[in-house]
Motif scaffolding. Structure first.
Motif, PDB file in Angstrom:
ATOM      1  N   GLY A 550       0.798  -1.182   0.058  1.00  0.00           N
ATOM      2  CA  GLY A 550       0.061  -0.013  -0.177  1.00  0.00           C
ATOM      3  C   GLY A 550       0.883   1.421   0.179  1.00  0.00           C
ATOM      4  N   LYS A 551       2.143   1.133   0.010  1.00  0.00           N
ATOM      5  CA  LYS A 551       2.920   2.388  -0.111  1.00  0.00           C
ATOM      6  C   LYS A 551       3.316   2.928  -1.552  1.00  0.00           C
ATOM      7  CE  LYS A 551       5.088   1.735   4.299  1.00  0.00           C
ATOM      8  NZ  LYS A 551       6.514   1.652   5.118  1.00  0.00           N
ATOM      9  N   ASN A 552       3.280   2.131  -2.760  1.00  0.00           N
ATOM     10  CA  ASN A 552       3.650   2.551  -3.818  1.00  0.00           C
ATOM     11  C   ASN A 552       2.362   2.423  -4.827  1.00  0.00           C
ATOM     12  OD1 ASN A 552       6.093   0.693  -3.053  1.00  0.00           O
ATOM     13  ND2 ASN A 552       6.974   2.464  -4.003  1.00  0.00           N
ATOM     14  N   VAL A 553       2.165   3.650  -5.439  1.00  0.00           N
ATOM     15  CA  VAL A 553       0.888   3.889  -6.018  1.00  0.00           C
ATOM     16  C   VAL A 553       1.248   4.463  -7.387  1.00  0.00           C
ATOM     17  CG1 VAL A 553      -1.275   4.964  -5.912  1.00  0.00           C
ATOM     18  CG2 VAL A 553      -0.100   4.222  -3.864  1.00  0.00           C
ATOM     19  N   GLN A 554       0.444   3.870  -8.480  1.00  0.00           N
ATOM     20  CA  GLN A 554       0.567   4.500  -9.983  1.00  0.00           C
ATOM     21  C   GLN A 554      -0.534   5.247 -10.134  1.00  0.00           C
ATOM     22  OE1 GLN A 554       1.909   0.636 -11.845  1.00  0.00           O
ATOM     23  NE2 GLN A 554       3.611   1.869 -12.520  1.00  0.00           N
ATOM     24  N   LEU A 555      -0.724   6.315 -10.653  1.00  0.00           N
ATOM     25  CA  LEU A 555      -1.850   7.225 -10.982  1.00  0.00           C
ATOM     26  C   LEU A 555      -1.896   7.954 -12.496  1.00  0.00           C
ATOM     27  CD1 LEU A 555      -1.512   9.524  -7.815  1.00  0.00           C
ATOM     28  CD2 LEU A 555      -2.703   7.230  -7.824  1.00  0.00           C
ATOM     29  N   VAL A 556      -3.084   7.825 -12.845  1.00  0.00           N
ATOM     30  CA  VAL A 556      -3.478   8.913 -14.101  1.00  0.00           C
ATOM     31  C   VAL A 556      -4.190   9.969 -13.889  1.00  0.00           C
ATOM     32  CG1 VAL A 556      -5.376   7.290 -14.995  1.00  0.00           C
ATOM     33  CG2 VAL A 556      -3.834   8.390 -16.696  1.00  0.00           C
ATOM     34  N   ILE A 557      -4.020  11.192 -14.351  1.00  0.00           N
ATOM     35  CA  ILE A 557      -4.518  12.266 -14.220  1.00  0.00           C
ATOM     36  C   ILE A 557      -6.099  12.153 -14.917  1.00  0.00           C
ATOM     37  CG2 ILE A 557      -4.066  13.734 -16.174  1.00  0.00           C
ATOM     38  CD1 ILE A 557      -3.615  16.052 -14.435  1.00  0.00           C
ATOM     39  N   GLU A 558      -7.136  12.650 -14.051  1.00  0.00           N
ATOM     40  CA  GLU A 558      -8.488  12.828 -14.609  1.00  0.00           C
ATOM     41  C   GLU A 558      -8.496  13.838 -15.470  1.00  0.00           C
ATOM     42  OE1 GLU A 558     -12.338  11.149 -14.197  1.00  0.00           O
ATOM     43  OE2 GLU A 558     -10.573  10.399 -13.768  1.00  0.00           O
ATOM     44  N   GLU A 559      -8.631  13.550 -16.798  1.00  0.00           N
ATOM     45  CA  GLU A 559      -8.651  14.757 -17.819  1.00  0.00           C
ATOM     46  C   GLU A 559     -10.026  15.235 -17.979  1.00  0.00           C
ATOM     47  OE1 GLU A 559      -6.347  14.640 -21.542  1.00  0.00           O
ATOM     48  OE2 GLU A 559      -5.938  12.456 -21.179  1.00  0.00           O
ATOM     49  N   ASN A 560     -10.158  16.718 -17.724  1.00  0.00           N
ATOM     50  CA  ASN A 560     -11.350  17.346 -18.010  1.00  0.00           C
ATOM     51  C   ASN A 560     -10.748  18.825 -18.206  1.00  0.00           C
ATOM     52  OD1 ASN A 560     -10.945  18.546 -15.300  1.00  0.00           O
ATOM     53  ND2 ASN A 560     -11.766  16.727 -14.521  1.00  0.00           N
ATOM     54  N   SER A 561     -11.742  19.753 -18.259  1.00  0.00           N
ATOM     55  CA  SER A 561     -11.619  21.101 -18.508  1.00  0.00           C
ATOM     56  C   SER A 561     -10.717  21.818 -17.462  1.00  0.00           C
ATOM     57  CB  SER A 561     -12.888  21.858 -18.828  1.00  0.00           C
ATOM     58  OG  SER A 561     -13.705  21.724 -17.674  1.00  0.00           O
ATOM     59  N   LYS A 562     -11.109  21.322 -16.444  1.00  0.00           N
ATOM     60  CA  LYS A 562     -10.101  21.915 -15.120  1.00  0.00           C
ATOM     61  C   LYS A 562      -8.694  21.321 -14.985  1.00  0.00           C
ATOM     62  CE  LYS A 562     -14.268  22.206 -12.427  1.00  0.00           C
ATOM     63  NZ  LYS A 562     -15.186  21.841 -11.240  1.00  0.00           N
ATOM     64  N   THR A 563      -8.412  20.361 -15.576  1.00  0.00           N
ATOM     65  CA  THR A 563      -7.207  19.694 -15.384  1.00  0.00           C
ATOM     66  C   THR A 563      -6.055  19.876 -16.603  1.00  0.00           C
ATOM     67  OG1 THR A 563      -7.750  17.517 -16.270  1.00  0.00           O
ATOM     68  CG2 THR A 563      -7.591  17.964 -13.792  1.00  0.00           C
ATOM     69  N   VAL A 564      -6.770  20.651 -17.876  1.00  0.00           N
ATOM     70  CA  VAL A 564      -5.909  20.978 -19.061  1.00  0.00           C
ATOM     71  C   VAL A 564      -4.756  21.667 -18.613  1.00  0.00           C
ATOM     72  CG1 VAL A 564      -5.953  22.069 -21.407  1.00  0.00           C
ATOM     73  CG2 VAL A 564      -8.014  20.854 -20.427  1.00  0.00           C
ATOM     74  N   ARG A 565      -4.802  22.826 -17.824  1.00  0.00           N
ATOM     75  CA  ARG A 565      -4.031  23.847 -17.649  1.00  0.00           C
ATOM     76  C   ARG A 565      -2.867  22.969 -16.948  1.00  0.00           C
ATOM     77  NH1 ARG A 565      -5.783  28.542 -14.869  1.00  0.00           N
ATOM     78  NH2 ARG A 565      -3.470  29.445 -14.760  1.00  0.00           N
ATOM     79  N   THR A 566      -3.117  22.148 -15.855  1.00  0.00           N
ATOM     80  CA  THR A 566      -2.248  21.227 -14.984  1.00  0.00           C
ATOM     81  C   THR A 566      -1.292  20.267 -16.058  1.00  0.00           C
ATOM     82  OG1 THR A 566      -3.748  21.489 -13.135  1.00  0.00           O
ATOM     83  CG2 THR A 566      -1.938  19.698 -13.310  1.00  0.00           C
ATOM     84  N   ILE A 567      -2.054  19.818 -16.941  1.00  0.00           N
ATOM     85  CA  ILE A 567      -1.234  19.012 -17.808  1.00  0.00           C
ATOM     86  C   ILE A 567      -0.261  19.721 -18.592  1.00  0.00           C
ATOM     87  CG2 ILE A 567      -1.492  17.305 -19.785  1.00  0.00           C
ATOM     88  CD1 ILE A 567      -4.316  16.537 -18.896  1.00  0.00           C
ATOM     89  N   GLY A 568      -0.726  20.908 -19.213  1.00  0.00           N
ATOM     90  CA  GLY A 568       0.138  21.793 -19.724  1.00  0.00           C
ATOM     91  C   GLY A 568       1.395  22.335 -18.832  1.00  0.00           C
ATOM     92  N   PHE A 569       1.148  22.368 -17.624  1.00  0.00           N
ATOM     93  CA  PHE A 569       2.165  22.823 -16.776  1.00  0.00           C
ATOM     94  C   PHE A 569       3.153  21.709 -16.553  1.00  0.00           C
ATOM     95  CE2 PHE A 569       3.769  22.420 -12.316  1.00  0.00           C
ATOM     96  CZ  PHE A 569       4.742  23.857 -12.168  1.00  0.00           C
ATOM     97  N   LEU A 570       2.553  20.287 -16.201  1.00  0.00           N
ATOM     98  CA  LEU A 570       3.367  19.281 -16.273  1.00  0.00           C
ATOM     99  C   LEU A 570       4.188  18.991 -17.550  1.00  0.00           C
ATOM    100  CD1 LEU A 570       1.215  16.930 -14.063  1.00  0.00           C
ATOM    101  CD2 LEU A 570       3.221  18.067 -13.292  1.00  0.00           C
TER     102      LEU A 570
END
Length: 782
Positions: A550-570
């Protein structure tokens, strides 16, 4: 007495004609009849038993191909049926006599007898030669079986069997170490039998001195001819220490141009065969697994077997294959020295307190009552599955080949001993079949022994059968502090391990209870300082994998209009720091490793690939991959085919919408669709009279389906084939492209032609025989 009775008496006395008590037998059989009858019978016998000097020429008299044979010092033109009948006749008549000549001239397959004796109703074909379901058979593993120069050669030989009988045969092809012979089916042949072969026809034409000497061969395989029952094919290996075979091949290809032409033709055939093999291994629905004794080490993934692979992962996306193939089971299945074995496995999952629990039962490890209880409990769930698992021991050469690639595969191919093929043969669609038997009166706790432990056993390396990257975007090693909050508001501190613009891998300081598809919030506490206007303190991510602790986790971002700028930042963060960030290396198999896997898997085929194209408005099953000797269900399709093709009409005709049109629609993320096809072959006197096929959904009830099976068993044969079909998005693989480059050096035209043929495939199918398991689940086994 009528003429027919005279002929009948003569026929019965043929075997005694040369016996010392022939006259006594004749007197006994004609006792009470007129003296003239005895005379007429004797005259008829003398006539048919008289040595014959006439040659037989069936060209134009039969509707099959004829070849020239020298038999008993005379040249004849015979087809396969007549060739078999000649040798059968000479045994019966003790030589080439007038009776043998008459039987062959009036052979049942001449145009004359066909036209006279065959009623119009019998001329109707069971299948159509112009059907889009006439498939060309491709012998999978052609390249492996042809490691040396092999020459197609039609030449008459004399074969002396181990029991002393002498027969005439024909070469199909020869190589320095072996040969394939076409032999009459009038004789009995045994696997392992040693035969002595004299190359009689070649001896007359060849200038080689030793060509007339007999060469001993051992019979490795006996294949039936699916065109007619008159001949068989013997696959043999040379035992005599001689180089005469190589000399014969060199002599046949005496000129440089002929030799080059033969070698190039061989390369073209090999490249085409390998093109189909690559497509098959890249798209198979089966799951190949590799073991080091009883430990699972390596899995080979494709787009089509990914659902099967994913089924064996729990709510943390951790595999349960290590507990499925536990030490006790593998000791039964992978016994040293046993080349191959197979078993049936039933399974289902049960969710308890948000945890996925796996249950599996191997057919031999349960009593009948336990099995029926397992069926009744499991088959009521959507997770119900039935599998066939086949295990093959790797040869010394195969082990060495895989071990040589260990460095490029994180040591996961070192010390492998067995290969297993996992096939799905039943699911929720067929679950009702398992509920027909009465539920046994035993406690449900009997199933506890079939529950998998939660512990993840083994570190399995999974690779795709291609060396091309499957990552949608590159990952970079990057460490930055963060905090995550789970759906139940539990939080934990941690740091990033690697990231991409949409993905994130992180390590937590304390474990969190998470499962796949959980939506969590990530607070990039350090990255927030770079851009305070972005909401980096609560970025929504979805869980795709959690480690057992339970200590190592893999994630994928929830893509929507609110996270577009976050994806661009990364993305900008990655682009601006390319010189500082280390790209995380993706573990890809080398072409050399894939070649080794290719060679190993082709000798362990448990299903038949079908390649589908669309030359016009109609989908066509162009090619089917096979291995010899053919199993019974393929022999049926071969006998129904025309001109060396297999007829797949019993599978697809009338079912094209369900089996082809619907599953082959190119929808992103499309998974293979599976259907069970029930085929009844009605026979009379060993000949196929009619063929009937139905999909499971075509039956109005299970009772009707059981009746269909029973009638087929009484009147002929029943086959149940599980047919899987899926669209092909990209048929080309890295190995195939390498083969095309090699072929282009020989013939650019042939390379382009082959590439065009393979890229024209719009769909992939796979057929596997599940008859035995269907009879078990319906309790129809005797």
């Amino acid at each position: 007495m009528q003429q027919s009775e005279i002929l009948s008496l003569a026929e019965r006395l043929i075997s005694a004609y040369h016996a010392s008590d022939f006259d006594y037998l004749l007197s006994q059989m004609t006792e009470g009849e007129s003296p003239s009858l005895k005379l007429l019978v004797k005259m008829e016998l003398n006539r048919i038993m008289a040595p014959c000097t006439k040659s037989i020429d069936l060209r134009g008299r039969v509707d099959t191909e004829c070849h020239q044979y020298v038999l008993d010092g005379r040249k004849h033109w015979l087809d396969d049926i007549a060739f078999n009948a000649y040798q059968k006749g000479t045994i019966k008549f003790k030589g080439y006599t007038e009776g043998v000549w008459e039987n062959l001239i009036n052979s049942r397959n001449t145009f004359r007898t066909n036209n006279v004796n065959k009623p119009p109703a019998e001329t109707k074909e069971l299948t159509s030669a112009s059907s889009p379901y006439e498939a060309e058979p491709i012998n999978l593993g052609y390249d492996l079986k042809r490691k040396e120069n092999r020459l197609r050669l039609h030449s008459q030989v004399e074969v002396k069997a181990s029991k002393g009988q002498v027969l005439q045969a024909v070469t199909v092809d020869i190589s320095p170490s072996g040969a394939k012979f076409k032999v009459p089916s009038a004789f009995k042949y045994n696997l392992g039998e040693v035969i002595a072969v004299s190359f009689t026809e070649l001896a007359e034409k060849s200038s080689l001195t030793d060509v007339s000497d007999a060469v001993e061969f051992r019979v490795l395989g006996i294949d039936d001819s699916y065109e007619n029952n008159a001949v068989k094919y013997l696959r043999t290996i040379r035992l005599t220490d001689t180089n005469i075979m190589s000399q014969l091949i060199d002599e046949a290809l005496h000129s440089t141009s002929k030799k080059t032409q033969h070698e190039n033709q061989d390369k073209i055939i090999r490249a085409r065969s390998r093109g189909f093999e690559h497509t098959f291994l890249k798209h198979t629905c089966n799951l190949p697994l590799f073991f080091k004794e009883d430990e699972l080490k390596l899995a080979l993934l494709t787009d089509n077997n990914h659902p099967l692979w994913q089924y064996w992962h729990d709510e943390r996306n951790q595999h349960a294959l290590g507990t499925l193939f536990n030490e006790q089971r593998m000791k039964q299945l992978a016994k040293p020295g046993v080349k191959g074995t197979s078993t049936v496995i039933y399974s289902f999952t049960h969710v308890h307190q948000d945890k996925t629990l796996f249950y599996s039962m191997m057919l031999p490890e349960a009593s009948r009552e336990q099995r029926q209880l397992f069926w009744h409990v499991g088959a009521k769930r959507k997770s119900w599955k039935a599998f066939k698992f086949s295990v093959f021991e790797l040869s010394k050469e195969e082990r060495q080949a895989l071990a040589s690639h260990s460095d490029s595969l994180a040591q996961s191919s070192d010390g492998l001993t067995h290969c297993g093929i996992l096939q799905e043969i039943g699911d929720e669609e067929s679950a009702q079949d398992y509920l027909l038997s009465e539920k046994p009166r035993i406690a449900s706790s009997e199933l506890n022994r079939f529950r998998h432990p939660r512990k993840v056993i083994g570190n399995i390396q999974s690779i795709y059968f291609d060396s091309q990257s499957r990552r949608k975007e590159p990952r970079y090693q990057f460490k930055s502090p963060l905090q995550i909050t789970s759906p139940n508001d539990a939080s934990a501190n941690g740091s990033t391990v690697d990231l991409s613009k949409r993905g994130l891998s992180l390590a937590l300081e304390q474990p969190l209870v998470l499962k796949i598809d959980d939506l969590i919030s990530v607070n990039f506490s350090e990255l927030q300082l770079y851009d305070k206007k972005l909401p980096l303190s609560s970025v929504p991510y979805r869980v795709i994998r959690v480690s057992p602790n339970g200590k190592n986790v893999q994630l994928v971002i929830e893509e929507n209009s609110k996270t577009v700028r976050t994806i661009g930042f990364l993305n900008g963060l990655i682009e601006q720091n390319q010189d500082k960030l280390m790209k995380k290396k993706e573990l890809l198999p080398t072409n050399a490793l894939l070649e080794s896997l290719h060679n190993i898997l082709l000798s362990k085929i448990v299903s038949n690939p079908i390649f589908i194209d669309k030359p016009s408005s109609t989908l066509r099953t162009k090619v089917i991959g096979v291995n010899f000797p053919l199993p019974n269900h393929l022999m049926l399709l071969a006998k129904l085919g025309h001109e060396q093709h297999f007829s797949l009409e019993p599978i697809f005709k009338g079912h094209s919408n369900s089996l082809l049109a619907e599953p082959l629609r190119k929808i992103e993320g499309a998974e293979p669709q599976h259907h069970d096809v029930y085929i009844a072959a009605i026979k009379f006197a060993g000949k196929i009279q009619s063929v009937h096929s139905k999909l499971t959904k075509d039956f109005t009830s299970v009772k009707e389906r059981i009746l269909f099976i029973k009638k087929a068993q009484q009147m002929g044969e029943i086959y149940v084939l599980r047919v899987s079909t899926a669209p092909i998005f990209n048929p080309l693989s890295s190995l195939f492209q390498t083969d095309l480059e090699e072929l282009a050096k020989v013939s650019m035209h042939q390379a382009r032609k082959l590439e065009k043929e393979v890229t024209a495939f719009v769909g992939y199918g796979e057929a596997e025989d599940i008859t035995e398991e269907v009879l078990i689940r319906l309790e129809l086994t005797t």
